[in-house]
Every structure is written in structure tokens, then in C-alpha cells.
Design a protein around this motif. Structure first.
Motif, mmCIF file in Angstrom:
data_model
loop_
_atom_site.group_PDB
_atom_site.id
_atom_site.type_symbol
_atom_site.label_atom_id
_atom_site.label_comp_id
_atom_site.label_asym_id
_atom_site.label_seq_id
_atom_site.Cartn_x
_atom_site.Cartn_y
_atom_site.Cartn_z
ATOM 1 N N UNK A 1 41.277 45.688 43.709
ATOM 2 C CA UNK A 1 42.270 44.708 44.133
ATOM 3 C C UNK A 1 41.705 43.385 44.590
ATOM 4 N N UNK A 2 40.397 43.254 44.605
ATOM 5 C CA UNK A 2 39.744 42.007 45.028
ATOM 6 C C UNK A 2 39.011 41.315 43.882
ATOM 7 N N UNK A 3 38.930 41.969 42.721
ATOM 8 C CA UNK A 3 38.165 41.410 41.618
ATOM 9 C C UNK A 3 36.673 41.627 41.758
ATOM 10 N N UNK A 4 36.284 42.440 42.729
ATOM 11 C CA UNK A 4 34.858 42.669 42.964
ATOM 12 C C UNK A 4 34.177 43.324 41.778
ATOM 13 N N UNK A 5 34.890 44.212 41.101
ATOM 14 C CA UNK A 5 34.263 44.882 39.962
ATOM 15 C C UNK A 5 33.890 43.875 38.876
ATOM 16 N N UNK A 6 34.671 42.798 38.724
ATOM 17 C CA UNK A 6 34.313 41.751 37.750
ATOM 18 C C UNK A 6 33.055 41.010 38.205
ATOM 19 N N UNK A 7 32.988 40.727 39.506
ATOM 20 C CA UNK A 7 31.797 40.057 40.026
ATOM 21 C C UNK A 7 30.561 40.931 39.817
ATOM 22 N N UNK A 8 30.632 42.200 40.214
ATOM 23 C CA UNK A 8 29.479 43.083 40.043
ATOM 24 C C UNK A 8 29.119 43.236 38.566
ATOM 25 N N UNK A 9 30.117 43.327 37.707
ATOM 26 C CA UNK A 9 29.842 43.424 36.259
ATOM 27 C C UNK A 9 29.095 42.192 35.773
ATOM 28 N N UNK A 10 29.455 41.019 36.290
ATOM 29 C CA UNK A 10 28.765 39.796 35.876
ATOM 30 C C UNK A 10 27.319 39.758 36.358
ATOM 31 N N UNK A 11 26.994 40.654 37.307
ATOM 32 C CA UNK A 11 25.621 40.766 37.821
ATOM 33 C C UNK A 11 24.870 41.942 37.201
ATOM 34 N N UNK B 1 39.037 53.077 44.611
ATOM 35 C CA UNK B 1 37.613 53.015 44.899
ATOM 36 C C UNK B 1 36.921 52.952 43.551
ATOM 37 N N UNK B 2 36.133 51.910 43.343
ATOM 38 C CA UNK B 2 35.468 51.676 42.061
ATOM 39 C C UNK B 2 33.978 51.959 42.233
ATOM 40 N N UNK B 3 33.442 52.829 41.382
ATOM 41 C CA UNK B 3 32.021 53.173 41.426
ATOM 42 C C UNK B 3 31.307 52.343 40.371
ATOM 43 N N UNK B 4 30.264 51.645 40.782
ATOM 44 C CA UNK B 4 29.490 50.763 39.910
ATOM 45 C C UNK B 4 28.031 51.220 39.900
ATOM 46 N N UNK B 5 27.367 50.992 38.767
ATOM 47 C CA UNK B 5 25.970 51.400 38.595
ATOM 48 C C UNK B 5 25.187 50.268 37.952
ATOM 49 N N UNK B 6 23.994 50.026 38.487
ATOM 50 C CA UNK B 6 23.065 49.072 37.893
ATOM 51 C C UNK B 6 21.810 49.824 37.480
ATOM 52 N N UNK B 7 21.632 50.084 36.165
ATOM 53 C CA UNK B 7 20.374 50.674 35.716
ATOM 54 C C UNK B 7 19.241 49.661 35.929
ATOM 55 N N UNK B 8 18.096 50.129 36.363
ATOM 56 C CA UNK B 8 17.002 49.213 36.708
ATOM 57 C C UNK B 8 15.904 49.135 35.651
#
Length: 174
Positions: free
Chosen positions: A134-144, A166-173
Motif C-alpha cells: 500500500x506504500x509502493x515500497x515493493x516498486x522501490x525495492x524492485x528498482x534496487x 505483507x510483501x516478501x522481497x529477496x535480493x540475490x547477492x
């Protein structure tokens, strides 16, 4: 002017108060960092103390960004996963940038610095975080570079009648 990041700085009263002020101000600005307005520093203090205890136990690392005036402007906590089958990734908690600094790229800088820290931890292959829908945070994290890997509908109750995913996000390193 860019932020100056410090990993695992000494916990002084000044740093503690700076983080409490940051967390309170971000919450009052509508930031999704575990609280909703009108939260007080005293409401936040027990959660910060829990982070500090985990740091003392060696389970959590603190990344702090200071602005040109030396004020705490950003934070992120990286916490080791304690499940024996999941020790190859860390959690990113309480990633926040002070509202007066938003829009300057400091959020991206904070996430990049956190990824650099995680890459420096032996055996870590990814960063996981959750964010409030609801905050657009997932779009921000996706852009990162993060990708959405899960979503739990209505898991977060921000207020009566205001349930968020609740949105779960993952950044493979690597």
C-alpha cells in the motif's frame, strides 16, 4: 552531499537518541517501519533495545548513515537467520531514511551499502526483507534489484479497517 555510512558504530547515547528520533520522524511521516502515527520515542525504545541486544549477541549488524551535519539520517539492521537450514541469507530490518532527506537517492545508497555489508559476510548469498503493501515500497525495492517472492494478504493491520499485505522481497547477492 552523500551520506557517510558506518557499520557497527559504538552505541552511545547520542546515537541511540538519533535513531529514536529518526524512527519516530519516519513513522510520523507515514513510513512503514513497524509503527504508525502517533508513536512516541518511548513506544519505539523497546524495539530498538531488542535490536541492540541482538547486536550484543552477534546476531545483528547496524548500518548508520550520517548526513553532512553529523545527524543520523538513515539506518538498516542486518540480522542473521538462526534457522540452521537458512543461514545463507540475512534479514534486512528497519531500513529507513529521514523524511528531510528523501528524494535524494539516499534510500538507494542505504540499500547498496547494506548489500555490500552482506556480501562481506562469509556464506551469505541473499538478503530478505518484508515490507508493508500500500506504500509502493515493493516498486522501490524492485528498482534496487529486489524481487517479490511472496505476499500475505491483509497480514498487517495498520489501523482498524486498514489491513495491508505483507510483501516478501529477496535480493540475490551473486
Amino acid at each position: 552531499m552523500p551520506l557517510t555510512f558506518t557499520l557497527d558504530p559504538p552505541i552511545t547515547p547520542t546515537l541511540r537518541d538519533g535513531i529514536l528520533d529518526l524512527w519516530t520522524d519516519v513513522s510520523h511521516a507515514g513510513g512503514a517501519v513497524g509503527f504508525v502515527p502517533t508513536v512516541t520515542r518511548e513506544d519505539i525504545r523497546p524495539e530498538l533495545v531488542r535490536h541492540f541486544v541482538q547486536m550484543a549477541e552477534g546476531r545483528t549488524r547496524l548500518l548508520v548513515g550520517h548526513d553532512e551535519a553529523g545527524e543520523v539520517a538513515a539506518t538498516a539492521f542486518l540480522t542473521h537467520n538462526t534457522h540452521r537450514l537458512m543461514t545463507h541469507w540475512v534479514w534486512l530490518y528497519t531500513a529507513m531514511v529521514h523524511p528531510r532527506h528523501q528524494g535524494r537517492g539516499y534510500g538507494r545508497d542505504l540499500l547498496a551499502a547494506a548489500a555490500d555489508v552482506a556480501r562481506g559476510i562469509e556464506g551469505i548469498r541473499a538478503i530478505r526483507l518484508t515490507c508493508r503493501g500500500g506504500h509502493g515500497l515493493e516498486r522501490f525495492y524492485a528498482s534496487c534489484g529486489y524481487k517479490e517472492v511472496g505476499r500475505i494478504p491483509d497480514a498487517i493491520r495498520a489501523a482498524p479497517g486498514d489491513d495491508r499485505d505483507e510483501v516478501v522481497m529477496l535480493l540475490p547477492l551473486g
